[in-house]
Design a protein around this motif. Structure first.
Motif, PDB file in Angstrom:
ATOM      1  N   GLY A  97       0.838  -1.205   0.000  1.00  0.00           N
ATOM      2  CA  GLY A  97       0.000   0.000   0.000  1.00  0.00           C
ATOM      3  C   GLY A  97       0.866   1.246   0.000  1.00  0.00           C
ATOM      4  O   GLY A  97       2.039   1.226   0.412  1.00  0.00           O
ATOM      5  N   ALA A  98       0.269   2.361  -0.469  1.00  0.00           N
ATOM      6  CA  ALA A  98       1.016   3.621  -0.541  1.00  0.00           C
ATOM      7  C   ALA A  98       1.388   4.124   0.857  1.00  0.00           C
ATOM      8  O   ALA A  98       2.383   4.821   1.039  1.00  0.00           O
ATOM      9  N   LYS A  99       0.587   3.747   1.848  1.00  0.00           N
ATOM     10  CA  LYS A  99       0.898   4.165   3.224  1.00  0.00           C
ATOM     11  C   LYS A  99       2.238   3.554   3.648  1.00  0.00           C
ATOM     12  O   LYS A  99       3.083   4.224   4.239  1.00  0.00           O
ATOM     13  N   TRP A 123      -3.353  15.043   4.533  1.00  0.00           N
ATOM     14  CA  TRP A 123      -3.911  13.717   4.814  1.00  0.00           C
ATOM     15  C   TRP A 123      -3.402  13.266   6.186  1.00  0.00           C
ATOM     16  O   TRP A 123      -2.232  13.457   6.511  1.00  0.00           O
ATOM     17  N   TYR A 126       0.290  11.750   7.277  1.00  0.00           N
ATOM     18  CA  TYR A 126       1.646  12.301   7.046  1.00  0.00           C
ATOM     19  C   TYR A 126       2.375  12.680   8.338  1.00  0.00           C
ATOM     20  O   TYR A 126       3.502  12.231   8.560  1.00  0.00           O
ATOM     21  N   ASN A 169       0.796  16.688  -2.239  1.00  0.00           N
ATOM     22  CA  ASN A 169      -0.248  15.690  -2.505  1.00  0.00           C
ATOM     23  C   ASN A 169      -1.236  16.320  -3.489  1.00  0.00           C
ATOM     24  O   ASN A 169      -2.076  17.108  -3.102  1.00  0.00           O
ATOM     25  N   ASN A 173      -5.951  14.953  -0.826  1.00  0.00           N
ATOM     26  CA  ASN A 173      -6.873  14.476   0.200  1.00  0.00           C
ATOM     27  C   ASN A 173      -6.533  15.315   1.431  1.00  0.00           C
ATOM     28  O   ASN A 173      -5.384  15.231   1.881  1.00  0.00           O
ATOM     29  N   ASP A 201       2.944  12.610  -3.423  1.00  0.00           N
ATOM     30  CA  ASP A 201       1.915  11.568  -3.284  1.00  0.00           C
ATOM     31  C   ASP A 201       0.877  11.792  -4.383  1.00  0.00           C
ATOM     32  O   ASP A 201       0.095  12.731  -4.340  1.00  0.00           O
ATOM     33  N   TYR A 204      -4.104   9.951  -6.193  1.00  0.00           N
ATOM     34  CA  TYR A 204      -5.389  10.295  -6.849  1.00  0.00           C
ATOM     35  C   TYR A 204      -5.193  10.826  -8.270  1.00  0.00           C
ATOM     36  O   TYR A 204      -6.096  11.442  -8.828  1.00  0.00           O
ATOM     37  N   SER A 235      -4.776   1.425  -5.035  1.00  0.00           N
ATOM     38  CA  SER A 235      -5.972   1.468  -4.175  1.00  0.00           C
ATOM     39  C   SER A 235      -7.114   2.288  -4.760  1.00  0.00           C
ATOM     40  O   SER A 235      -8.248   1.829  -4.818  1.00  0.00           O
ATOM     41  N   LYS A 236      -6.819   3.513  -5.172  1.00  0.00           N
ATOM     42  CA  LYS A 236      -7.896   4.445  -5.537  1.00  0.00           C
ATOM     43  C   LYS A 236      -8.284   4.326  -7.007  1.00  0.00           C
ATOM     44  O   LYS A 236      -9.464   4.301  -7.330  1.00  0.00           O
ATOM     45  N   ARG A 244      -3.687  -3.989  -1.023  1.00  0.00           N
ATOM     46  CA  ARG A 244      -2.484  -3.433  -0.408  1.00  0.00           C
ATOM     47  C   ARG A 244      -1.262  -3.445  -1.336  1.00  0.00           C
ATOM     48  O   ARG A 244      -0.244  -4.091  -1.033  1.00  0.00           O
TER      49      ARG A 244
HETATM   50  N1  PMP Z   1      -2.045   8.902   0.311  1.00  0.00           N
HETATM   51  C1  PMP Z   1      -3.250   9.484   0.374  1.00  0.00           C
HETATM   52  C2  PMP Z   1      -3.364  10.930   0.105  1.00  0.00           C
HETATM   53  C3  PMP Z   1      -4.385   8.738   0.718  1.00  0.00           C
HETATM   54  O1  PMP Z   1      -5.580   9.329   0.777  1.00  0.00           O
HETATM   55  C4  PMP Z   1      -4.249   7.374   0.996  1.00  0.00           C
HETATM   56  C5  PMP Z   1      -5.497   6.652   1.412  1.00  0.00           C
HETATM   57  N2  PMP Z   1      -5.525   5.430   1.663  1.00  0.00           N
HETATM   58  C6  PMP Z   1      -2.961   6.807   0.901  1.00  0.00           C
HETATM   59  C7  PMP Z   1      -1.881   7.606   0.565  1.00  0.00           C
HETATM   60  C8  PMP Z   1      -2.686   5.375   1.200  1.00  0.00           C
HETATM   61  O2  PMP Z   1      -3.226   4.507   0.273  1.00  0.00           O
HETATM   62  P1  PMP Z   1      -3.043   2.937   0.359  1.00  0.00           P
HETATM   63  O3  PMP Z   1      -4.409   2.379   0.481  1.00  0.00           O
HETATM   64  O4  PMP Z   1      -2.386   2.530  -0.929  1.00  0.00           O
HETATM   65  O5  PMP Z   1      -2.180   2.639   1.533  1.00  0.00           O
END
Ligand code: PMP
Ligand code: GLU
Length: 396
Positions: A97-99, A123, A126, A169, A173, A201, A204, A235-236, A244
């Motif tokens: 996942g990006a997180k 978001w 961070y 970003n 978000n 990031d 989106y 994810s998005k 993930r």
């Molecule tokens: N960056 C931003 C701005 C997000 O809104 C999100 C939301 N989940 C993420 C990263 C993380 O995405 P992921 O589900 O891939 O972990």
């Protein structure tokens, strides 16, 4: 006793509101979920089939820790096709996942006390991720009248000898705003002058409206590309939140460091999900455009209705799937004798009395706001808007 680090972290408010709404729903409550930043669409069929095939073919073992070569190549091909930037597979790290990608970035870049500039509203994760990696989040306020955009002069003012990186970003978000080329050029020149990394990031990037275009700061020249770490994921864009898979594109030295960190922290991201992400990124892209068009219709519908309601105001979001709404005018008012006072109370009252889940602005560094996600069906949106209006009418 818990560590200092554990003590200073607050759990993700977006995820906890979503969990609360899902729990109430499972108990049979008729909750309208405007909380989660999660596409309501199912993952497209061809992507799911690729995962089934991976299982059937026994692709169920460890992969290289930083991801499978074919997926890295597919990411490079997308970056080239979509924005014209050249990356080699050794510059890509695929994560859970990006997180998780963001965590790797901060872990690879930050020494204790290094400062990371984070424009607010931000978001929720961070600042917490920076703190988890012993960095210091430095919040730089942006203004609604500037469409929530960070100006180069603000960066200059916030710089210190410890400034290591800036988080960008776009689309954002929670505000939905996007940076255009000129704005990014200004930011890039400050970053280059001061040798600070840009953590861009772009999760989106595919969800952009009104014929706007996504511009990645990495495309503005070789020098800024070297200082940029692109963070993205499936994810998005592909409705794949639960799979993930996120990734970074960066300078090879940073990528090697992150791959090493990840090899100890988590090993490879899920092998089956990597095959699914490969199908997503290298297969037909019409599903992305279909979902984008649906989001755009919902945004238009929801924005029009919100702007017609008393007390609320909202800048038009250009991307992502959120409305970031100013609710300050409700703070002096009362709901059935209870003072509204702040956005946390506003959210509590709506959940308890009108069964709407939404995220209050405090977690985004903007306490006078609420975030509504329009990643929900038109029926849900209509019901939710009706309830919100009824709630506002009760305020005295
Ligand atoms: N960056 C931003 C701005 C997000 O809104 C999100 C939301 N989940 C993420 C990263 C993380 O995405 P992921 O589900 O891939 O972990
Ligand atoms: N990013 C989404 C949101 O902002 C999902 C939850 C999370 O990861 O924070 O709602």
């Amino acid at each position: 006793m818990l560590s200092d680090k554990a003590m200073q972290i607050s759990p993700s408010p977006t995820l906890s509101i979503d969990a609360k709404a899902k729990k109430l729903k499972s108990e049979g409550k008729n909750i309208v979920g405007f909380g989660a930043g999660e596409p309501d669409f199912d993952t497209p069929v061809h992507i799911k089939e690729a995962a089934v095939e991976a299982i059937n073919q026994g692709f169920t073992k460890y992969t290289p820790a930083s991801g499978i070569p074919e997926l890295k190549k597919a990411i490079c091909a997308r970056l080239l096709k979509d924005s014209g930037t050249v990356y080699q597979p050794q510059q890509i790290v695929i994560s859970n996942g990006a997180k998780h990608s963001l965590d790797n970035v901060f872990s690879a870049l930050l020494n204790k006390g290094d400062e990371v500039l984070i424009p607010a509203p931000y978001w929720v994760s961070y600042p917490e991720l920076v703190k988890l990696n012993e960095g210091v989040p430095v919040i730089v306020e942006t203004l609604e009248e500037h469409n929530w955009k960070l100006k180069a002069a603000q960066i200059k003012k916030a710089l210190t000898t410890r400034t290591k990186a800036l988080v960008l970003n776009s689309p954002s978000n929670p505000t939905g705003q996007i940076y255009n080329r000129e704005e990014l050029e200004e930011i890039a020149s400050v970053a280059l002058e001061n040798n600070i990394f840009i953590i861009s990031d772009e999760i989106y990037e595919k969800l952009i409206y009104d014929r706007n275009k996504h511009v990645s700061i990495s495309t503005l020249g070789d020098e800024i590309q070297k200082l940029t770490i692109i963070v993205n994921g499936v994810s998005k864009s592909y409705a794949m939140t639960g799979w993930r898979i996120g990734y970074t594109a960066s300078d090879p030295e940073i990528a090697t460091a992150m791959a090493g960190i990840q090899s100890h922290n988590t090993s490879n991201p899920n092998s089956i999900a990597q095959k699914a992400a490969y199908a997503a990124l290298s297969g037909p892209q019409d599903c992305v455009e279909e979902m984008r068009q649906t989001f755009e219709k919902r945004r238009n519908f929801m924005l029009e209705h919100i702007l017609a309601m008393p007390y609320l105001s909202c800048a038009t979001p250009q991307g992502a799937f959120y409305l970031f709404i100013n609710i300050e005018e409700t703070f002096p008012l009362k709901f059935r004798g209870i003072a509204v006072e702040n956005s946390d109370r506003f959210a509590e009252l709506l959940l308890e009395h009108y069964m709407i889940a939404l995220v209050p602005g405090r977690g985004f560094g903007a306490p006078k706001y609420i975030r509504l996600s329009y990643a929900a069906s038109m029926d849900t949106i209509q019901t939710g808007l009706g309830r919100l209006e009824a709630f506002l009418k009760e305020l005295k």
